[in-house]
Write a protein that holds these residues in place. Structure first.
Motif, PDB file in Angstrom:
ATOM      1  N   GLY A 219       0.819  -1.203   0.000  1.00  0.00           N
ATOM      2  CA  GLY A 219       0.000   0.000   0.000  1.00  0.00           C
ATOM      3  C   GLY A 219       0.846   1.243   0.000  1.00  0.00           C
ATOM      4  O   GLY A 219       2.065   1.172   0.201  1.00  0.00           O
ATOM      5  N   TYR A 220       0.201   2.369  -0.237  1.00  0.00           N
ATOM      6  CA  TYR A 220       0.889   3.659  -0.261  1.00  0.00           C
ATOM      7  C   TYR A 220       0.406   4.471   0.927  1.00  0.00           C
ATOM      8  O   TYR A 220      -0.791   4.715   1.068  1.00  0.00           O
ATOM      9  N   ARG A 221       1.339   4.902   1.765  1.00  0.00           N
ATOM     10  CA  ARG A 221       0.986   5.889   2.785  1.00  0.00           C
ATOM     11  C   ARG A 221       0.987   7.245   2.104  1.00  0.00           C
ATOM     12  O   ARG A 221       1.973   7.633   1.496  1.00  0.00           O
ATOM     13  N   LEU A 222      -0.120   7.938   2.198  1.00  0.00           N
ATOM     14  CA  LEU A 222      -0.271   9.235   1.536  1.00  0.00           C
ATOM     15  C   LEU A 222      -0.173  10.345   2.568  1.00  0.00           C
ATOM     16  O   LEU A 222      -0.448  10.138   3.756  1.00  0.00           O
ATOM     17  N   GLU A 223       0.198  11.527   2.080  1.00  0.00           N
ATOM     18  CA  GLU A 223       0.371  12.670   2.964  1.00  0.00           C
ATOM     19  C   GLU A 223      -0.378  13.847   2.351  1.00  0.00           C
ATOM     20  O   GLU A 223      -0.197  14.158   1.181  1.00  0.00           O
ATOM     21  N   GLY A 224      -1.236  14.482   3.167  1.00  0.00           N
ATOM     22  CA  GLY A 224      -2.011  15.615   2.677  1.00  0.00           C
ATOM     23  C   GLY A 224      -3.010  16.038   3.735  1.00  0.00           C
ATOM     24  O   GLY A 224      -2.752  15.859   4.929  1.00  0.00           O
ATOM     25  N   ALA A 225      -4.144  16.571   3.290  1.00  0.00           N
ATOM     26  CA  ALA A 225      -5.156  17.054   4.234  1.00  0.00           C
ATOM     27  C   ALA A 225      -5.579  15.937   5.188  1.00  0.00           C
ATOM     28  O   ALA A 225      -5.744  14.781   4.778  1.00  0.00           O
ATOM     29  N   GLU A 226      -5.750  16.272   6.469  1.00  0.00           N
ATOM     30  CA  GLU A 226      -6.198  15.282   7.466  1.00  0.00           C
ATOM     31  C   GLU A 226      -7.670  14.957   7.256  1.00  0.00           C
ATOM     32  O   GLU A 226      -8.468  15.832   6.937  1.00  0.00           O
ATOM     33  N   ILE A 236     -13.976  -3.397  14.140  1.00  0.00           N
ATOM     34  CA  ILE A 236     -13.758  -4.843  14.239  1.00  0.00           C
ATOM     35  C   ILE A 236     -13.193  -5.298  12.893  1.00  0.00           C
ATOM     36  O   ILE A 236     -13.725  -4.929  11.844  1.00  0.00           O
ATOM     37  N   SER A 237     -12.095  -6.071  12.918  1.00  0.00           N
ATOM     38  CA  SER A 237     -11.430  -6.468  11.670  1.00  0.00           C
ATOM     39  C   SER A 237     -12.414  -7.079  10.682  1.00  0.00           C
ATOM     40  O   SER A 237     -13.247  -7.912  11.048  1.00  0.00           O
ATOM     41  N   GLU A 238     -12.294  -6.656   9.445  1.00  0.00           N
ATOM     42  CA  GLU A 238     -13.144  -7.173   8.376  1.00  0.00           C
ATOM     43  C   GLU A 238     -12.355  -7.156   7.076  1.00  0.00           C
ATOM     44  O   GLU A 238     -11.204  -6.717   7.050  1.00  0.00           O
ATOM     45  N   ALA A 239     -12.976  -7.620   5.997  1.00  0.00           N
ATOM     46  CA  ALA A 239     -12.269  -7.701   4.720  1.00  0.00           C
ATOM     47  C   ALA A 239     -11.872  -6.318   4.212  1.00  0.00           C
ATOM     48  O   ALA A 239     -12.627  -5.358   4.355  1.00  0.00           O
ATOM     49  N   VAL A 240     -10.681  -6.236   3.651  1.00  0.00           N
ATOM     50  CA  VAL A 240     -10.236  -5.045   2.933  1.00  0.00           C
ATOM     51  C   VAL A 240      -9.741  -5.528   1.573  1.00  0.00           C
ATOM     52  O   VAL A 240      -9.493  -6.722   1.395  1.00  0.00           O
ATOM     53  N   SER A 241      -9.626  -4.609   0.613  1.00  0.00           N
ATOM     54  CA  SER A 241      -9.151  -5.055  -0.694  1.00  0.00           C
ATOM     55  C   SER A 241      -8.246  -4.000  -1.305  1.00  0.00           C
ATOM     56  O   SER A 241      -8.189  -2.864  -0.841  1.00  0.00           O
ATOM     57  N   ALA A 242      -7.525  -4.404  -2.349  1.00  0.00           N
ATOM     58  CA  ALA A 242      -6.737  -3.437  -3.109  1.00  0.00           C
ATOM     59  C   ALA A 242      -7.687  -2.319  -3.521  1.00  0.00           C
ATOM     60  O   ALA A 242      -8.806  -2.579  -3.958  1.00  0.00           O
ATOM     61  N   GLY A 243      -7.261  -1.093  -3.341  1.00  0.00           N
ATOM     62  CA  GLY A 243      -8.115   0.058  -3.656  1.00  0.00           C
ATOM     63  C   GLY A 243      -8.737   0.667  -2.417  1.00  0.00           C
ATOM     64  O   GLY A 243      -9.131   1.835  -2.429  1.00  0.00           O
ATOM     65  N   SER A 244      -8.834  -0.104  -1.308  1.00  0.00           N
ATOM     66  CA  SER A 244      -9.397   0.445  -0.075  1.00  0.00           C
ATOM     67  C   SER A 244      -8.544   1.605   0.411  1.00  0.00           C
ATOM     68  O   SER A 244      -7.314   1.518   0.405  1.00  0.00           O
ATOM     69  N   ILE A 245      -9.203   2.678   0.848  1.00  0.00           N
ATOM     70  CA  ILE A 245      -8.480   3.806   1.431  1.00  0.00           C
ATOM     71  C   ILE A 245      -8.776   3.827   2.923  1.00  0.00           C
ATOM     72  O   ILE A 245      -9.854   4.204   3.364  1.00  0.00           O
ATOM     73  N   GLN A 246      -7.796   3.318   3.692  1.00  0.00           N
ATOM     74  CA  GLN A 246      -7.915   3.222   5.152  1.00  0.00           C
ATOM     75  C   GLN A 246      -7.410   4.508   5.772  1.00  0.00           C
ATOM     76  O   GLN A 246      -6.443   5.088   5.284  1.00  0.00           O
ATOM     77  N   LEU A 255      -3.561   4.022   0.863  1.00  0.00           N
ATOM     78  CA  LEU A 255      -4.211   3.382  -0.287  1.00  0.00           C
ATOM     79  C   LEU A 255      -3.671   1.959  -0.383  1.00  0.00           C
ATOM     80  O   LEU A 255      -2.483   1.757  -0.628  1.00  0.00           O
ATOM     81  N   LEU A 256      -4.538   0.973  -0.144  1.00  0.00           N
ATOM     82  CA  LEU A 256      -4.081  -0.420  -0.174  1.00  0.00           C
ATOM     83  C   LEU A 256      -3.879  -0.881  -1.610  1.00  0.00           C
ATOM     84  O   LEU A 256      -4.638  -0.525  -2.503  1.00  0.00           O
ATOM     85  N   MET A 257      -2.824  -1.677  -1.804  1.00  0.00           N
ATOM     86  CA  MET A 257      -2.494  -2.162  -3.143  1.00  0.00           C
ATOM     87  C   MET A 257      -2.453  -3.702  -3.152  1.00  0.00           C
ATOM     88  O   MET A 257      -2.892  -4.341  -2.210  1.00  0.00           O
ATOM     89  N   ALA A 258      -1.891  -4.278  -4.218  1.00  0.00           N
ATOM     90  CA  ALA A 258      -2.036  -5.708  -4.512  1.00  0.00           C
ATOM     91  C   ALA A 258      -1.680  -6.655  -3.362  1.00  0.00           C
ATOM     92  O   ALA A 258      -2.340  -7.670  -3.164  1.00  0.00           O
ATOM     93  N   ASP A 259      -0.629  -6.352  -2.595  1.00  0.00           N
ATOM     94  CA  ASP A 259      -0.160  -7.267  -1.553  1.00  0.00           C
ATOM     95  C   ASP A 259      -0.842  -7.056  -0.212  1.00  0.00           C
ATOM     96  O   ASP A 259      -0.410  -7.625   0.790  1.00  0.00           O
ATOM     97  N   CYS A 260      -1.888  -6.235  -0.154  1.00  0.00           N
ATOM     98  CA  CYS A 260      -2.506  -5.929   1.141  1.00  0.00           C
ATOM     99  C   CYS A 260      -3.026  -7.202   1.802  1.00  0.00           C
ATOM    100  O   CYS A 260      -3.329  -8.195   1.144  1.00  0.00           O
ATOM    101  N   GLN A 261      -3.096  -7.156   3.130  1.00  0.00           N
ATOM    102  CA  GLN A 261      -3.665  -8.283   3.866  1.00  0.00           C
ATOM    103  C   GLN A 261      -5.147  -8.400   3.518  1.00  0.00           C
ATOM    104  O   GLN A 261      -5.773  -7.412   3.169  1.00  0.00           O
TER     105      GLN A 261
END
Lengths: 319, 230
Positions: A219-226, A236-246, A255-261
């Motif tokens: 994933g990419y850690r992004l920096e900008g507006a809070e 509570i932990s649940e499914a995430v996918s490539a493209g999810s913005i946590q 921004l989660l990418m291909a190797d995300c959990q």
């Protein structure tokens, strides 16, 4: 046609070169990441140019490509980022099937555009099928070459899958993607949009973000507006996918990418659409990006039209 | 009876079906029953189903189905008697070498609980845990529920490397790291049992809905068991 195995020697591994196919779907419930090519479109174009099946594996090259010695004559294509590929010192065309004669060397030079290039070869890169995929997931040591990036003196085998190849076959210039260093990526509202203040989604769309150095295939850690939460940043932990913005408690998006959990416990404000994964894959540290919010219906339509365009340009040929 | 599930889009290719807002046995059983029914129905276009604590996420191919169709199909499935689809749970006995080099955080967990390390380990091993879900890395189980007295939050700074087989605590959750990886859970012990191995017909030892009992062993026993093939 019986495919002939072909040997490729790794003289230099490049910065981070891994075997990837379209990913390992179906095992996320056991904690297995999907992984696969960061830019699936570029990998698929390479495979289709060569007449390989879409599930054939290629090499994903990152910023600095490897140096490879081809022991046997082999057809290849280089797609994705332009890392200045050369054959025995002579520039090679991108997005085109070219022949590597026996004893020839493939090298890469300056990064001209994009971050990740794909080397596809006729018949695909050989690697054991583990949980139905050849993709490398370095964090879990799974897939590709012993679950790790290429290293010096590795030997790659190729050509196991049959494919029909045509020298010079190319993707029309007008259809080749332009990888921007400050693209606008489209998102749909995420599953926890309601756990953020009303302003958060607007802030995400109104302000540019920078890709920090803490960015990789996970994933990419992004920096900008809070991006302010209404309450806690944890769920509570649940499914995430490539493209999810946590958005973790520090209010800066990831921004989660291909190797995300496959699962995660942070609130997700938005999801980048699948059609824009290739653009995102070609970003590197220091690049900037903006987001624009669209509807899920539009996102599905964009995915379908991207697929239709690929079918029109390069119909699948493999078995 | 239970409230009908809530449908939320994770992406334009993934639909999350939520059965509640908290971690309970009942909610998790609904999640697993719903997931089993989706698997069994082999709905066209579904490419992956990921059950977690309180929701299941259904990944699909937008060329073959869409959210409206899928939502309707899943709504129809959950009104049926899906609990009969739950597979019988297996109870696994997992030997653990508590403390020492295997459990660098046991001392602190015990101190915070006002217990001796042996009693803290004994308390951890006194409960039968449910596998609520797998995630994080191949074969990593999220187990509940840790006795309140030894429930300890994650480390303020995660470790760069946690040894394979490490047993950790994070709040009232406990889990086992199948591979050496970074991790922020409090490590109280280690098991020689392999949770994930591609050299077995069934690569994953645990499945959601299974039960786990920990049995304390000593360092020698750990060494002996480590020699056995996976």
């Amino acid at each position: 046609m019986s495919p002939k195995p072909s040997i490729i020697h790794v003289l230099r591994p490049g910065l981070f070169t891994t075997v990837q196919d379209l990913g390992r779907l179906g095992y996320q419930r056991f904690g297995v990441s999907v992984s696969g090519a960061m830019d699936p479109w570029a990998l698929t174009v390479g495979n289709r140019l060569l007449g390989n099946p879409d599930h054939a594996a290629g090499l994903e090259l990152t910023l600095q490509g490897p140096e490879l010695l081809f022991e046997h004559r082999l057809s290849i294509a280089v797609t994705g980022a332009d890392l200045s590929p050369t054959r025995d010192g002579v520039a090679l065309p991108m997005w085109t099937v070219v022949t590597m004669p026996a004893g020839s060397r493939l090298q890469f030079g300056t990064r001209r555009q994009g971050t990740r290039a794909y080397l596809t070869i006729a018949g695909g890169i050989e690697a054991p099928l583990l949980l139905e995929s050849r993709s490398t997931h370095v964090q879990s040591g799974l897939g590709g070459l012993a679950g790790r990036p290429l290293k010096k003196n590795d030997t790659l085998a190729g050509g196991g899958l049959s494919g029909r190849c045509c020298e010079g076959r190319t993707l029309a210039q007008s259809s080749r993607p332009q990888y921007l260093t400050s693209p606008t990526l489209r998102v749909i509202p995420g599953p926890q949009v309601g756990r953020f203040t009303e302003a958060a989604l607007h802030l995400l769309a109104m302000s540019p973000y920078r890709v920090t150095s803490e960015s990789d295939r996970m994933g990419y850690r992004l920096e900008g507006a809070e991006l302010p939460h209404r309450g806690p940043a944890d769920i509570i932990s649940e499914a995430v996918s490539a493209g999810s913005i946590q958005v973790p408690p520090n209010r800066q998006p990831i921004l989660l990418m291909a190797d995300c959990q496959p699962t995660g416990g942070y609130t997700k404000l938005a999801t980048m659409i699948r059609a824009d994964r290739s653009l995102a894959a070609q970003l590197g540290p220091g690049d900037s990006l903006s987001f624009v919010v669209i509807s899920a219906k539009e996102a599905s339509a964009l995915f379908r039209s991207l697929h239709a365009e690929l079918e029109r340009l390069l119909p699948p040929q493999g078995p | 009876m239970y409230a009908p599930p809530r449908f939320v889009l994770l992406s334009e290719c993934a639909l999350t079906v939520e059965f509640g807002d908290e971690i309970t046995l009942r909610t998790n059983e609904l999640v697993l029953a719903c997931s089993a029914s989706i698997d069994q129905a082999a709905l066209p276009g579904v490419v992956d189903v990921v059950p977690t604590y309180r929701s299941t996420t259904v990944y699909f191919d937008p060329l073959r189905t869409d959210t409206t169709t899928l939502t309707g199909q899943i709504q129809a499935l959950v009104t049926q008697n899906i609990h009969t689809l739950l597979r019988p749970a297996t109870t696994h006995t997992i030997p653990v070498w508590y403390g020492g080099a295997a459990g660098p955080d046991l001392l602190e967990v015990a101190e915070l609980a006002g217990l001796t390390p042996a009693d803290a380990a004994g308390l951890h091993a006194s409960v039968t845990y449910r596998v609520y879900m797998l995630g994080f890395s191949p074969g990593f189980p999220y187990l509940g529920t840790v006795p309140e007295r030894i429930a300890t939050p994650r480390l303020p700074t995660p470790r760069k490397q946690v040894a394979a087989g490490s047993v950790g605590i994070a709040g009232t959750q406990t889990g086992i790291y199948p591979q050496t990886s970074p991790g922020g859970w409090r490590i109280i012990g280690r098991t020689p049992i392999r949770l994930f191995s591609l050299h077995r017909p069934q690569p994953f030892l645990l499945a959601p809905g299974d039960f786990v009992r920990f049995v304390p062993i000593d360092e020698d026993e750990f060494g002996r068991l480590s020699m056995e093939p996976a």
